[in-house]
Write an enzyme that holds these catalytic residues in place. Sequence first.
Site, PDB file in Angstrom:
ATOM      1  N   HIS A  74       0.849  -1.201   0.000  1.00 57.58           N
ATOM      2  CA  HIS A  74       0.000   0.000   0.000  1.00 57.58           C
ATOM      3  C   HIS A  74       0.876   1.239   0.000  1.00 57.58           C
ATOM      4  O   HIS A  74       1.884   1.270   0.688  1.00 57.58           O
ATOM      5  CB  HIS A  74      -0.917  -0.019   1.226  1.00 57.58           C
ATOM      6  CG  HIS A  74      -1.948   1.063   1.196  1.00 57.58           C
ATOM      7  ND1 HIS A  74      -1.643   2.379   1.463  1.00 57.58           N
ATOM      8  CD2 HIS A  74      -3.272   1.019   0.916  1.00 57.58           C
ATOM      9  CE1 HIS A  74      -2.757   3.101   1.340  1.00 57.58           C
ATOM     10  NE2 HIS A  74      -3.758   2.304   1.010  1.00 57.58           N
TER      11      HIS A  74
ATOM     12  N   ASP B 185     -11.477   1.444  -0.753  1.00 58.07           N
ATOM     13  CA  ASP B 185     -10.554   2.357  -0.061  1.00 58.07           C
ATOM     14  C   ASP B 185     -11.324   3.124   1.017  1.00 58.07           C
ATOM     15  O   ASP B 185     -11.090   4.311   1.236  1.00 58.07           O
ATOM     16  CB  ASP B 185      -9.837   3.312  -1.013  1.00 58.07           C
ATOM     17  CG  ASP B 185      -8.405   3.624  -0.554  1.00 58.07           C
ATOM     18  OD1 ASP B 185      -8.035   3.189   0.558  1.00 58.07           O
ATOM     19  OD2 ASP B 185      -7.677   4.296  -1.301  1.00 58.07           O
TER      20      ASP B 185
END
Length: 378
Positions: free
Chosen positions: A203, A331
């Site tokens: 990430h 997200d």
Amino acid sequence: MDTIGRRKFLAGSAALLASAAAGARAQQAAVPQVKAQRLIAVEEAFAPPRYFEEYLKIARRIDTPVSRYLKMYYEKPAVVRQLSDFDVRLADMDEYAVDMEVVSITAPGVQAFGAELGSELAMLANDMLAEQVAARPTRFAGLAAVAPQSPDAAAREIERAMTTLGLSGVIINSHTHGAFLDDPGYAPIFEAAVAFDAPLYLHPTFPPDAMLEPYNDYGMMGALWGFQAECSLHAVRMIMSGVFDRYPRLRVVLGHMGEGIPYWLGRLDNRYQNIRRRGGFDALGITPLQRLPSEYFQSNFYLSTSGMNDHAVLNYCVERLGAERVMFAIDYPYERTEEAVTFIRTSSLTPEQLSRVTHLNAQALFHIAPADHPSAQG
Ligand code: MN
């Protein structure tokens, strides 16, 4: 599944579509076919309350664009609730008919801290996540946080996460104090990831100090541009350093439709071959690889759609990498669930491709029981 929430969302979504299509003829015939597809979102952020306390201690001491960026989120009680309260999360999932979330620690994760506090926060986060997964195994799966500051402790935590805690993989919030995973010192992390079959979600985070300055203007250090610049750099470093020759079974997940790399695959190969033809490998410190750079990307990487609700980009990634490499993500809570769900429910992919993107790939990669499996009947 909360059927009322699902119906309410689908009705709202249909109205939205109807109005969107009013002038432009409906090309959305796929919607009724796909609305029953199980929906698993794979890049969904959380953190325990203590995590915010530790970050705010730092962010309130030093005034930089990055600390202001963090305060923009972490000083807002509503955001902290979305990130740390699983009932709030569940209500959001029910409202938009998201069946399941693969939850992981929010960026910048535990990596900005020292080794000891980082490892401690990782274990705290993983314990909290494991508890939620155990309580609602049909709604949540989790990725373990690890602190690469201490590679051996990180490797032990991967083992604990994949055995005792029942988590589904590992998240690493990209660089660690400016070091990237191609550094040979991180070998124990890859060895554990491969040994325990843990996919590694890479990430993004803020660019490291060595590249941060030009990103500090115009709010570019974060998800607007800097995250993508930092994370794509990290992934390409892993490929070019031969990490996947050393660990051919290692699987890496990138969010945000692959951080721009799918668009760049042809050029990576072209330049690599061009420099080889010119005999420049030694002079430029290029490691000879067993395969072309794009081939690692196409065989060791998975992508998620997080924050990239763009049908043209989704279609391109599916065409370039195959539907078996792309997974749906929201997200949450940084992006709106409604927008992500509407995006995927109105995709023009075939039902077969879409079933991979919405749930089949996530089930296979993260070992999530299929919805009709006895263990998934909640
Ligand atoms: Mn994210």
